[in-house]
Design a protein around this motif. Sequence first.
Motif, PDB file in Angstrom:
ATOM      1  N   ILE A  23       0.865  -1.192   0.000  1.00  0.00           N
ATOM      2  CA  ILE A  23       0.000   0.000   0.000  1.00  0.00           C
ATOM      3  C   ILE A  23       0.901   1.241   0.000  1.00  0.00           C
ATOM      4  CG2 ILE A  23      -1.849   1.252   1.173  1.00  0.00           C
ATOM      5  CD1 ILE A  23      -2.800  -1.370   2.357  1.00  0.00           C
ATOM      6  N   LYS A  31      -2.667   5.515   5.189  1.00  0.00           N
ATOM      7  CA  LYS A  31      -2.102   4.205   4.815  1.00  0.00           C
ATOM      8  C   LYS A  31      -1.891   3.283   6.010  1.00  0.00           C
ATOM      9  CE  LYS A  31       1.671   5.725   3.014  1.00  0.00           C
ATOM     10  NZ  LYS A  31       1.498   7.174   3.156  1.00  0.00           N
ATOM     11  N   ASP A 138       3.137  -0.916   4.125  1.00  0.00           N
ATOM     12  CA  ASP A 138       2.812   0.396   3.575  1.00  0.00           C
ATOM     13  C   ASP A 138       4.038   1.294   3.511  1.00  0.00           C
ATOM     14  OD1 ASP A 138       2.858   1.109   6.370  1.00  0.00           O
ATOM     15  OD2 ASP A 138       1.775   2.921   5.825  1.00  0.00           O
TER      16      ASP A 138
END
Length: 233
Positions: A23, A31, A138
């Motif tokens: 992500i 995020k 992320d």
Amino acid sequence: MERREAAHQNGGMTASALPLIAIDGPSGVGKSTTARRVASRLGWQYLDTGAMYRAAALAVHRAGLSLEDRPALERLLAGLDLAQNQGRTFLAGEDVSEAIRSQEVTRRVTPVSADARVREVLVEQQRRIGASGRWVVDGRDIGTVVFTSACCKVFLTASPEARARRRFLELQAKGQSPDFEEVLEDQRRRDLADSSRAVAPLRKAEDAVELDSSGLSLDQVVDWIVARHQAHP
Ligand code: DC
């Protein structure tokens, strides 16, 4: 590099992909919260690479080190002991989860995360961690650099105003009295630094799906990513 690859049948063709959800996106888009929730829904582990850069920046700051002093930086990186456990970040065994969110570290992390050598060392650690098990990771360069064969890549965006509003409310909840225009301007500076740096700039991977979360709730974003992953495991 060591990697555990999972073979998938994909439209009759065999493709090799890591069991890993990447992500990426700009700061303030949510995020970390999203990635943590997706990981918990799937029973996967969560790696916050931004926290790793923040902890590295804290270590550089505490050592009183200039990034220009390359031998000293090399020594610091050689002994950099970072760990994450249950959503907490540890530097040489010390829980630095709060310290890395300070304004001071937020300001100092931009040049540290733009340093090619720092990135090389942290990317190596991230790959070692992600090579075992199933991970939601992320960051800014996860789909483009760190895990290019992640099975699912999401590029999460939101309008600058929506992101700044979120940050503004977060600061207010911490008892601070932020100025909205200042928050927006600070975010604009960080967006520019993240997307224009020479090494691993923030950009969407070609095979990532983009999701604009401006008008969506956290639950809707999490549901969308989980559904996307389940449709394309
Ligand atoms: O997501 P965050 O705000 O905690 O990230 C902190 C800093 O680290 C920010 O300046 C962007 C940078 N970063 C990066 O360059 N690459 C990553 N994979 C994650 C974060």
